[in-house]
Design an enzyme around this catalytic site. Structure first.
Site, mmCIF file in Angstrom:
data_model
loop_
_atom_site.group_PDB
_atom_site.id
_atom_site.type_symbol
_atom_site.label_atom_id
_atom_site.label_comp_id
_atom_site.label_asym_id
_atom_site.label_seq_id
_atom_site.Cartn_x
_atom_site.Cartn_y
_atom_site.Cartn_z
ATOM 1 N N TYR A 295 0.817 -1.219 -0.122
ATOM 2 C CA TYR A 295 0.049 -0.017 -0.008
ATOM 3 C C TYR A 295 0.728 1.225 -0.001
ATOM 4 O O TYR A 295 1.755 1.199 0.714
ATOM 5 C CB TYR A 295 -1.016 0.062 1.176
ATOM 6 C CG TYR A 295 -1.800 1.441 1.346
ATOM 7 C CD1 TYR A 295 -2.637 1.745 0.304
ATOM 8 C CD2 TYR A 295 -0.983 2.423 2.152
ATOM 9 C CE1 TYR A 295 -3.183 3.115 0.545
ATOM 10 C CE2 TYR A 295 -1.286 3.775 2.380
ATOM 11 C CZ TYR A 295 -2.430 4.048 1.456
ATOM 12 O OH TYR A 295 -3.045 5.215 1.372
ATOM 13 N N ASP B 11 0.990 17.901 -0.040
ATOM 14 C CA ASP B 11 1.198 16.822 1.137
ATOM 15 C C ASP B 11 2.237 17.019 1.990
ATOM 16 O O ASP B 11 2.305 16.604 3.268
ATOM 17 C CB ASP B 11 1.213 15.306 0.669
ATOM 18 C CG ASP B 11 0.868 14.373 1.621
ATOM 19 O OD1 ASP B 11 -0.099 14.589 2.579
ATOM 20 O OD2 ASP B 11 1.773 13.299 1.698
ATOM 21 N N LYS C 3 6.313 9.225 2.882
ATOM 22 C CA LYS C 3 6.278 9.531 4.424
ATOM 23 C C LYS C 3 7.381 9.065 5.009
ATOM 24 O O LYS C 3 7.979 9.612 5.927
ATOM 25 C CB LYS C 3 4.680 8.750 5.033
ATOM 26 C CG LYS C 3 3.510 8.924 4.468
ATOM 27 C CD LYS C 3 3.254 10.463 4.431
ATOM 28 C CE LYS C 3 1.699 10.823 3.791
ATOM 29 N NZ LYS C 3 1.405 11.963 4.147
HETATM 30 P P1 GTP Z 1 -3.718 12.862 2.754
HETATM 31 O O1 GTP Z 1 -3.564 12.636 1.121
HETATM 32 O O2 GTP Z 1 -4.341 11.572 3.388
HETATM 33 O O3 GTP Z 1 -2.870 13.395 3.559
HETATM 34 O O4 GTP Z 1 -5.282 13.739 2.758
HETATM 35 P P2 GTP Z 1 -5.452 15.377 2.348
HETATM 36 O O5 GTP Z 1 -5.317 15.990 3.532
HETATM 37 O O6 GTP Z 1 -4.798 15.690 1.244
HETATM 38 O O7 GTP Z 1 -7.007 15.313 1.991
HETATM 39 P P3 GTP Z 1 -7.965 15.379 0.731
HETATM 40 O O8 GTP Z 1 -7.922 16.898 0.288
HETATM 41 O O9 GTP Z 1 -7.811 14.492 -0.281
HETATM 42 O O10 GTP Z 1 -9.614 15.518 1.307
HETATM 43 C C1 GTP Z 1 -9.985 14.181 1.853
HETATM 44 C C2 GTP Z 1 -11.618 14.324 1.875
HETATM 45 O O11 GTP Z 1 -11.863 15.489 2.387
HETATM 46 C C3 GTP Z 1 -12.190 14.029 0.585
HETATM 47 O O12 GTP Z 1 -13.025 13.131 0.418
HETATM 48 C C4 GTP Z 1 -12.769 15.485 0.280
HETATM 49 O O13 GTP Z 1 -13.735 15.491 -0.605
HETATM 50 C C5 GTP Z 1 -12.744 16.158 1.706
HETATM 51 N N1 GTP Z 1 -12.736 17.495 1.925
HETATM 52 C C6 GTP Z 1 -11.588 18.230 1.361
HETATM 53 N N2 GTP Z 1 -11.846 19.470 1.788
HETATM 54 C C7 GTP Z 1 -13.140 19.802 2.279
HETATM 55 C C8 GTP Z 1 -13.770 20.900 2.722
HETATM 56 O O14 GTP Z 1 -13.287 22.150 2.688
HETATM 57 N N3 GTP Z 1 -15.229 20.664 3.310
HETATM 58 C C9 GTP Z 1 -15.643 19.248 3.110
HETATM 59 N N4 GTP Z 1 -16.761 19.286 3.894
HETATM 60 N N5 GTP Z 1 -15.013 18.285 2.652
HETATM 61 C C10 GTP Z 1 -13.683 18.401 2.432
HETATM 62 C C1 SPV Z 2 -1.502 10.109 4.343
HETATM 63 O O1 SPV Z 2 -2.326 9.202 4.825
HETATM 64 O O2 SPV Z 2 -1.468 11.313 4.962
HETATM 65 C C2 SPV Z 2 -1.497 10.140 2.792
HETATM 66 C C3 SPV Z 2 -1.522 9.079 2.156
HETATM 67 O O3 SPV Z 2 -0.877 11.338 2.250
HETATM 68 S S1 SPV Z 2 -0.144 8.034 2.338
HETATM 69 O O4 SPV Z 2 0.973 8.197 1.355
HETATM 70 O O5 SPV Z 2 -0.568 6.680 1.937
HETATM 71 O O6 SPV Z 2 0.291 7.899 3.658
HETATM 72 MN MN MN Z 3 -0.693 12.917 3.804
#
Ligand code: GTP
Ligand code: SPV
Ligand code: MN
Length: 599
Positions: A198, A278, A207
């Protein structure tokens, strides 16, 4: 390809001896090589070719059903002294860790090909950048690394000139979850990952190197490796200001980093420039300011919830040359995920490979999802329409503001500014968020996740807080970024979001930047400064009455309870916690008491 780095050659030979692959292949990231590897993966089913008309250059992959998110319980920091890993990490002695890994690695690549990927995190030759070499027995990993990092001849040349690299060894081995180990040896600049396939566990530049190993080195060398998005906001007058933001996994970094301004602001001339979604590496430059780069070259973004409305730039980015992981797959080689905005293909299989149709329920009556909640896309940043022209700049971008945020259904207001740098560090240190599918564990449970780094800080977090405090002192006062906390996820009594989020978040960023320029006043509260109601631009937004009031409500009892929980959290760090953190907690309690007396 001519490899002349003696240390690299010796290490690869040593690993080959141990893992006993049929063949060793150095990856150079050519078109011909890509085609060859994909053909091979199509023939074994490791990759599935998608409908090339709808998804040109795109492929599909499923991970093992028990291997769909990072596993923190099998992740270890292996330092000589246990205290150096801190209560925030699992620790194993280097001796034990190498022995355990050796047992699993012995003969683990029999009958397989061993791929060797020299890669750079950050622009080759930049003072920020780091080189790694990942060894893996997975074509999926090779293809992901070629998108997520810089791979190719220039990296080898740099390696020969520079000499230092992080050893990153991955083997899927038998994918036995009970024998899975993600091991970090910061003292040896080495990572070993076995029994997983994964993303975050196996794309070792991400990471493992860019956060856990890098944060350890960053502390010793006086810079920062953070779980942060980096973005630029261009205003109608052409001025671009950059901010960095730390939100826990699946809490909105990707979405904020590439947001599309709401129509009204777009027409005025607002524009977003994505640097990264990220990881941010930050250094104090000679001007006394904080400068950031994104060491990654690609996105490994969350699929569910991503659609043309919520994140049009992500949709445009993944249109071609993308690897989709753990989405639903149609017989017609189309894909689908929850809230993608189109009808699922039929017939189809879910992310586990089971026959699936929308609305299907399990024996317990629960809906069976098509895509795993942590299903992801891997695309090159260069395909993002909002990609910043400064992305590959060797010195990065100057950061005006730092944002912390998370998912808090209650408690945290929409936005709140720290009184000063130390208070901002405290704000980061007390961050908490509801658990998402990106981590194993009970989804929705609130857990403390300081600076969104709990799973990624490669050393004792008490020292990490101290490091943050010191960075603040070293910057020129005028250049020091201001620190804010944001919460897009506050809900009403019925559990509905009070704030529309996504593109509309720009309205909050506008206020943040105005504060950084000293242009607007604010209201002082026990937890920090919040905007005066008239200072958040709500033009063109149809927000139900009272929502803003609810979004900024500071509940006294809840915050006292929060302070008690923070105290418990801090206690685990014992004497090593900077006294400044205790002083800040005391300050918070005192201000809450004063507020109570006034009421
Ligand atoms: P990692 O890649 O895991 O580090 O996550 P990330 O912080 O980049 O999260 P990402 O932007 O992919 O958002 C994750 C989820 O949150 C998705 O399903 C989005 O649709 C939802 N999301 C993002 N921004 C918002 C927001 O402003 N409001 C709401 N309600 N949901 C949001
Ligand atoms: C997170 O989990 O914060 C990610 C996805 O950005 S992974 O690279 O799988 O950790
Ligand atoms: Mn992340």
């Amino acid at each position: 390809m001519k490899i002349i780095h003696q240390g690299a050659l010796e290490w690869v030979e040593e690993v080959a001896k141990k893992c006993q692959p049929n063949e060793v292949v150095w990856i150079e990231n050519s078109e011909e090589e890509k085609k060859r590897l994909e053909e091979e993966a199509f023939s074994t089913g490791e990759l599935v070719k998608l409908d090339q008309e709808k998804w040109p250059g795109c492929v599909y992959h499923r991970t093992h059903p028990k291997d769909v998110a990072r596993t923190e319980d099998t992740t270890f920091i292996c330092t000589t002294l246990k205290e150096d890993a801190g209560p925030n990490n699992n620790w194993m002695s280097p001796l034990t860790a190498y022995r355990k890994a050796d047992e699993i690695l012995k003969g683990s690549m029999k009958g397989k090909t061993m791929y060797v990927i020299p890669f750079s995190m950050g622009p080759v030759g930049s003072p920020f950048s780091k080189i790694g070499i990942e060894i893996t027995d997975s074509i999926y990993v090779v293809r992901n690394m070629c998108i997520m990092t810089i791979v190719g001849e220039e990296v080898l040349n740099e390696l020969d000139a520079n000499g230092i690299f992080t050893k990153c060894l991955h083997s899927k081995a038998s994918l036995d979850p009970k024998r899975r180990l993600i091991l970090h040896f910061p003292e040896d600049n080495t990572i070993i990952s076995v029994n997983s396939g994964y993303g975050g566990n196996v794309l070792l530049g991400k990471k493992c190197l860019a956060l856990r190993i890098a944060s350890h080195h960053a502390r010793n060398e006086g810079w920062m490796a953070e779980h942060m998005l980096v973005m630029g906001i261009e205003e109608p007058n052409g001025r671009i200001q950059y901010l960095a933001g730390a939100f826990p996994s699946a809490c909105g970094k990707t979405n904020l980093a590439m947001l599309v301004p709401p129509k009204g602001l777009q027409n005025k001339g607002y524009r977003i420039w994505t640097v990264g979604d990220d990881i941010g590496w930050m250094r104090i430059d000679t001007d006394g300011g904080l400068w950031a780069i994104n060491p990654e070259s690609g996105f490994f973004g969350v699929l569910p919830g991503t659609n043309k409305k919520t994140n049009p730039n992500a949709m445009a980015t993944m249109r071609k040359n993308t690897i989709f992981t753990n989405a639903a797959l149609g017989e017609n080689a189309d894909i689908w995920w929850e809230d993608c905005g189109w009808e699922p293909p039929q017939p189809a299989w879910d992310w586990k490979g089971q026959p699936w149709s929308q609305g299907m329920k399990d024996e317990g009556g629960s809906i069976i999802v098509g895509a795993h909640p942590n299903s992801r896309f891997t695309s090159s940043i260069s395909q993002n329409p909002s990609s910043s022209f400064r992305r590959e700049h060797h010195h990065g971008v100057q950061v005006s503001a730092i944002l912390f945020g998370g998912r808090r259904a209650r408690l945290a207001p929409l936005v709140c500014e720290a009184f000063n740098w130390s208070h901002g560090v405290f704000m980061g240190a007390i961050m908490a968020s509801e658990r998402t599918a990106a981590q194993y564990g009970a989804i929705g449970e609130v857990r403390r996740d300081p600076m969104a780094m709990l799973p990624f800080c490669g050393y004792n977090m008490a020292d990490y807080f101290e490091h943050w405090l010191r960075i603040g002192v070293r910057m020129r006062r005028k250049m020091r970024p201001r620190i804010f906390h944001v919460n897009w996820f506050r809900t009403d009594e019925n559990g509905g979001y009070l704030w529309p989020g996504f593109g509309e978040n720009l309205r909050v960023l506008e206020w943040i930047l105005a504060r950084c320029r000293g242009e607007v006043d604010a209201i002082s509260t026990p937890i920090g400064y919040i905007p005066r109601p008239e200072d958040i631009n709500l033009e063109g937004l149809d927000l139900p009455q009272n929502n803003m009031e609810k979004l900024f409500k500071i509940n006294h009892d809840d915050w006292h309870e929060e302070a008690n929980q923070i105290e418990q959290f801090f206690k685990q760090f014992g004497d090593r916690l900077p006294t400044e953190m205790w002083a800040q907690l005391e300050g918070l309690r005192r201000r809450l008491d004063v507020m109570e007396e006034k009421q």
